[in-house]
Design a protein around this motif. Structure first.
Motif, PDB file in Angstrom:
ATOM      1  N   ARG A  59       0.770  -0.901  -0.069  1.00 40.23           N
ATOM      2  CA  ARG A  59      -0.040  -0.062   0.221  1.00 40.23           C
ATOM      3  C   ARG A  59       0.900   1.148  -0.079  1.00 40.23           C
ATOM      4  O   ARG A  59       0.539   2.294  -0.648  1.00 40.23           O
ATOM      5  CB  ARG A  59      -1.027   0.289   1.323  1.00 40.23           C
ATOM      6  CG  ARG A  59      -1.897   1.256   1.117  1.00 40.23           C
ATOM      7  CD  ARG A  59      -2.725   0.953   2.450  1.00 40.23           C
ATOM      8  NE  ARG A  59      -2.263   1.391   3.737  1.00 40.23           N
ATOM      9  CZ  ARG A  59      -1.959   0.626   4.662  1.00 40.23           C
ATOM     10  NH1 ARG A  59      -2.604  -0.605   4.579  1.00 40.23           N
ATOM     11  NH2 ARG A  59      -1.236   0.814   5.744  1.00 40.23           N
ATOM     12  N   TRP A 102       1.438  -3.370  -9.100  1.00 39.65           N
ATOM     13  CA  TRP A 102       0.497  -4.179  -9.905  1.00 39.65           C
ATOM     14  C   TRP A 102       1.228  -5.478 -10.298  1.00 39.65           C
ATOM     15  O   TRP A 102       0.511  -6.704 -10.459  1.00 39.65           O
ATOM     16  CB  TRP A 102      -0.099  -3.506 -11.354  1.00 39.65           C
ATOM     17  CG  TRP A 102      -0.995  -2.487 -10.873  1.00 39.65           C
ATOM     18  CD1 TRP A 102      -0.991  -1.198 -11.140  1.00 39.65           C
ATOM     19  CD2 TRP A 102      -2.337  -2.702 -10.363  1.00 39.65           C
ATOM     20  NE1 TRP A 102      -2.232  -0.581 -10.821  1.00 39.65           N
ATOM     21  CE2 TRP A 102      -3.051  -1.587 -10.235  1.00 39.65           C
ATOM     22  CE3 TRP A 102      -2.989  -3.885 -10.052  1.00 39.65           C
ATOM     23  CZ2 TRP A 102      -4.599  -1.594  -9.988  1.00 39.65           C
ATOM     24  CZ3 TRP A 102      -4.487  -3.838  -9.525  1.00 39.65           C
ATOM     25  CH2 TRP A 102      -5.137  -2.772  -9.613  1.00 39.65           C
ATOM     26  N   ASP A 118      -0.253  -9.226  -9.411  1.00 40.02           N
ATOM     27  CA  ASP A 118      -0.518 -10.158 -10.607  1.00 40.02           C
ATOM     28  C   ASP A 118       0.127 -11.617 -10.272  1.00 40.02           C
ATOM     29  O   ASP A 118      -0.540 -12.630 -10.639  1.00 40.02           O
ATOM     30  CB  ASP A 118      -0.059  -9.576 -11.772  1.00 40.02           C
ATOM     31  CG  ASP A 118      -0.691  -8.410 -12.221  1.00 40.02           C
ATOM     32  OD1 ASP A 118      -2.018  -8.115 -11.876  1.00 40.02           O
ATOM     33  OD2 ASP A 118      -0.385  -7.651 -13.368  1.00 40.02           O
ATOM     34  N   LYS A 157      -6.973  -6.196  -1.439  1.00 39.46           N
ATOM     35  CA  LYS A 157      -7.709  -4.978  -1.573  1.00 39.46           C
ATOM     36  C   LYS A 157      -7.031  -3.779  -0.985  1.00 39.46           C
ATOM     37  O   LYS A 157      -6.756  -2.706  -1.303  1.00 39.46           O
ATOM     38  CB  LYS A 157      -9.023  -4.983  -0.933  1.00 39.46           C
ATOM     39  CG  LYS A 157     -10.039  -3.741  -1.361  1.00 39.46           C
ATOM     40  CD  LYS A 157     -11.459  -3.785  -0.636  1.00 39.46           C
ATOM     41  CE  LYS A 157     -12.246  -2.658  -0.867  1.00 39.46           C
ATOM     42  NZ  LYS A 157     -13.882  -2.953  -0.471  1.00 39.46           N
ATOM     43  N   SER A 161      -3.800  -2.586  -2.461  1.00 35.93           N
ATOM     44  CA  SER A 161      -4.415  -1.920  -3.816  1.00 35.93           C
ATOM     45  C   SER A 161      -5.006  -0.582  -3.553  1.00 35.93           C
ATOM     46  O   SER A 161      -5.262   0.351  -4.526  1.00 35.93           O
ATOM     47  CB  SER A 161      -5.044  -2.834  -4.780  1.00 35.93           C
ATOM     48  OG  SER A 161      -6.255  -3.112  -4.346  1.00 35.93           O
ATOM     49  N   ARG A 162      -5.003  -0.194  -2.149  1.00 35.68           N
ATOM     50  CA  ARG A 162      -5.575   0.996  -2.045  1.00 35.68           C
ATOM     51  C   ARG A 162      -5.161   2.177  -2.624  1.00 35.68           C
ATOM     52  O   ARG A 162      -6.114   2.976  -3.159  1.00 35.68           O
ATOM     53  CB  ARG A 162      -5.699   1.369  -0.459  1.00 35.68           C
ATOM     54  CG  ARG A 162      -6.948   2.210  -0.142  1.00 35.68           C
ATOM     55  CD  ARG A 162      -6.658   2.693   1.205  1.00 35.68           C
ATOM     56  NE  ARG A 162      -6.597   1.349   2.136  1.00 35.68           N
ATOM     57  CZ  ARG A 162      -6.416   1.321   3.488  1.00 35.68           C
ATOM     58  NH1 ARG A 162      -6.129   2.537   4.172  1.00 35.68           N
ATOM     59  NH2 ARG A 162      -6.626   0.612   4.251  1.00 35.68           N
ATOM     60  N   ASN A 163      -3.869   2.256  -3.048  1.00 32.96           N
ATOM     61  CA  ASN A 163      -3.497   3.473  -3.430  1.00 32.96           C
ATOM     62  C   ASN A 163      -3.095   3.443  -4.989  1.00 32.96           C
ATOM     63  O   ASN A 163      -2.345   4.138  -5.463  1.00 32.96           O
ATOM     64  CB  ASN A 163      -2.116   3.928  -2.699  1.00 32.96           C
ATOM     65  CG  ASN A 163      -2.448   4.309  -1.106  1.00 32.96           C
ATOM     66  OD1 ASN A 163      -3.398   5.060  -0.876  1.00 32.96           O
ATOM     67  ND2 ASN A 163      -1.550   4.095  -0.277  1.00 32.96           N
ATOM     68  N   LEU A 164      -3.382   2.256  -5.582  1.00 29.34           N
ATOM     69  CA  LEU A 164      -3.168   2.346  -6.887  1.00 29.34           C
ATOM     70  C   LEU A 164      -4.113   2.764  -7.857  1.00 29.34           C
ATOM     71  O   LEU A 164      -5.500   2.698  -7.576  1.00 29.34           O
ATOM     72  CB  LEU A 164      -3.188   0.580  -7.042  1.00 29.34           C
ATOM     73  CG  LEU A 164      -1.999  -0.051  -6.515  1.00 29.34           C
ATOM     74  CD1 LEU A 164      -2.213  -1.451  -6.813  1.00 29.34           C
ATOM     75  CD2 LEU A 164      -0.592   0.334  -6.739  1.00 29.34           C
ATOM     76  N   PRO A 165      -3.868   3.222  -8.967  1.00 31.95           N
ATOM     77  CA  PRO A 165      -4.812   3.927  -9.960  1.00 31.95           C
ATOM     78  C   PRO A 165      -5.457   2.692 -10.619  1.00 31.95           C
ATOM     79  O   PRO A 165      -4.761   1.738 -10.851  1.00 31.95           O
ATOM     80  CB  PRO A 165      -3.781   4.849 -10.744  1.00 31.95           C
ATOM     81  CG  PRO A 165      -2.408   4.247 -10.746  1.00 31.95           C
ATOM     82  CD  PRO A 165      -2.601   3.801  -9.333  1.00 31.95           C
ATOM     83  N   PRO A 166      -6.670   2.727 -11.241  1.00 27.03           N
ATOM     84  CA  PRO A 166      -7.148   1.840 -12.010  1.00 27.03           C
ATOM     85  C   PRO A 166      -6.329   1.436 -13.320  1.00 27.03           C
ATOM     86  O   PRO A 166      -5.770   2.538 -13.599  1.00 27.03           O
ATOM     87  CB  PRO A 166      -8.508   2.435 -12.214  1.00 27.03           C
ATOM     88  CG  PRO A 166      -8.655   3.717 -12.010  1.00 27.03           C
ATOM     89  CD  PRO A 166      -7.464   4.165 -11.040  1.00 27.03           C
ATOM     90  N   ARG A 167      -6.446   0.402 -13.773  1.00 26.11           N
ATOM     91  CA  ARG A 167      -5.913  -0.194 -14.765  1.00 26.11           C
ATOM     92  C   ARG A 167      -6.683  -0.046 -16.106  1.00 26.11           C
ATOM     93  O   ARG A 167      -7.987  -0.376 -15.894  1.00 26.11           O
ATOM     94  CB  ARG A 167      -5.011  -1.350 -14.834  1.00 26.11           C
ATOM     95  CG  ARG A 167      -3.808  -1.469 -13.840  1.00 26.11           C
ATOM     96  CD  ARG A 167      -2.867  -2.650 -13.998  1.00 26.11           C
ATOM     97  NE  ARG A 167      -3.585  -3.716 -13.530  1.00 26.11           N
ATOM     98  CZ  ARG A 167      -3.199  -4.955 -13.246  1.00 26.11           C
ATOM     99  NH1 ARG A 167      -1.655  -4.995 -13.706  1.00 26.11           N
ATOM    100  NH2 ARG A 167      -3.587  -6.104 -12.933  1.00 26.11           N
TER     101      ARG A 167
END
Length: 228
Positions: free
Chosen positions: A192, A203, A207, A219, A222-228
Motif C-alpha cells: 500500500r 500491480w 498479478d 484490496k 491496492s488501495r493507493n493504486l490507480p485503475p488499470r
C-alpha cells in the motif's frame, strides 16, 4: 542520568484508569498499562532526549523497556527514534535485543520505527533482518516488513536502494504463502505504501502473488493504486 523510578512516575501521573483497562483488553498482552495518550509520551521523551547524552538515553531506554510497562516500552522506542545517532552500534544492538520480545503490534511498530532509522544509516544491516523471515516467532517475522517500510517511500531510488526494494519484495512474495493474518497484513501495508510511489511495481507483484493473499488484504494492498 534519570532514575527509572522518576521516568515511570512521569508517565504514570498522566495515565487514565479506564483507558488503561481498555488498552489491556485491546492489546491482550500481560503487562501494566497506565492509559497514557501518545502525545504525553512524546512530550516526556522530548524532555528526556534534550537532557540526556546518547549513552544515558540508551541506559534509560533499556530500563524503560525492562519495566515491562506498556507506555514505558513505547517511550523506550521513541527515545531511539532519530535519524542521527553516532556511533549507533549500541542503539542498533539494543533494538535488536527487543525484537524477540515483541508481543503486540503497537510496541513492535514503535520499535521498528526506531530500527528503520538505523537500517537507513547502515543498509548492510538488512542482512540481519533477512534472518527474521524464517522465524517461528510471528512478531519477528512481521517486523522484517515493518522495519523496512522506508524503502517503499523512495520516489527515485538509486540502484542500491532499488536492489534493496526488490530484495524485500522477494520476502513479501514468500510471505504470501503464510496464511497468518498479521503476516499478510504486513505485506499489504508494504505494498500500500509502495503504491504511492511505484504503482506499476505493486500491480506486477499482485498479478504474480495476489491470488495467495486474503481478499481483504489484497484490496488493502491496492488501495493507493490507480485503475488499470
Amino acid at each position: 542520568m534519570i532514575p527509572i523510578e522518576d521516568a515511570i512516575a512521569v508517565l504514570q501521573i498522566q495515565g487514565d484508569v479506564q483507558k488503561a483497562v481498555e488498552m489491556k483488553s485491546y492489546h491482550k498482552a500481560e503487562r501494566v498499562y497506565f492509559g497514557v495518550p501518545n502525545p504525553a509520551i512524546d512530550a516526556a521523551v522530548k524532555t528526556w532526549r534534550a537532557d540526556l547524552s546518547v549513552d544515558d538515553r540508551l541506559a534509560l531506554a533499556a530500563d524503560l523497556w525492562d519495566s515491562n510497562v506498556h507506555e514505558a516500552r513505547v517511550a523506550a522506542a521513541k527515545l531511539l527514534m532519530q535519524a542521527r545517532i553516532n556511533p549507533d552500534e549500541a542503539a542498533w544492538a539494543l533494538i535488536m535485543s527487543w525484537v524477540p520480545q515483541f508481543d503486540t503490534w503497537a510496541i513492535a511498530d514503535h520499535v521498528c520505527g526506531a530500527g528503520a532509522r538505523r537500517l537507513l544509516a547502515d543498509p548492510s544491516r538488512l542482512g540481519v533482518v533477512e534472518g527474521w523471515i524464517t522465524s517461528d516467532h510471528m512478531w519477528t517475522k512481521r517486523a522484517a516488513m515493518v522495519i523496512t517500510l522506508p524503502w517503499t517511500k523512495m520516489n527515485n531510488p538509486k540502484p542500491d536502494e532499488l536492489a534493496a526494494r526488490e530484495r524485500i519484495l522477494g520476502w513479501a512474495a514468500e510471505y504470501t504463502n503464510d496464511q497468518a493474518w498479521f503476516i499478510q497484513k504486513s505485506v499489504a501495508w508494504w505494498l500500500r505504501e509502495l503504491g504511492r510511489h511505484d504503482a506499476p511495481r505493486v500491480w506486477t507483484f499482485l498479478d504474480a502473488h495476489g491470488d495467495k493473499m486474503k481478499p481483504s488484504l489484497r484490496k488493502d494492498a491496492s488501495r493507493n493504486l490507480p485503475p488499470r
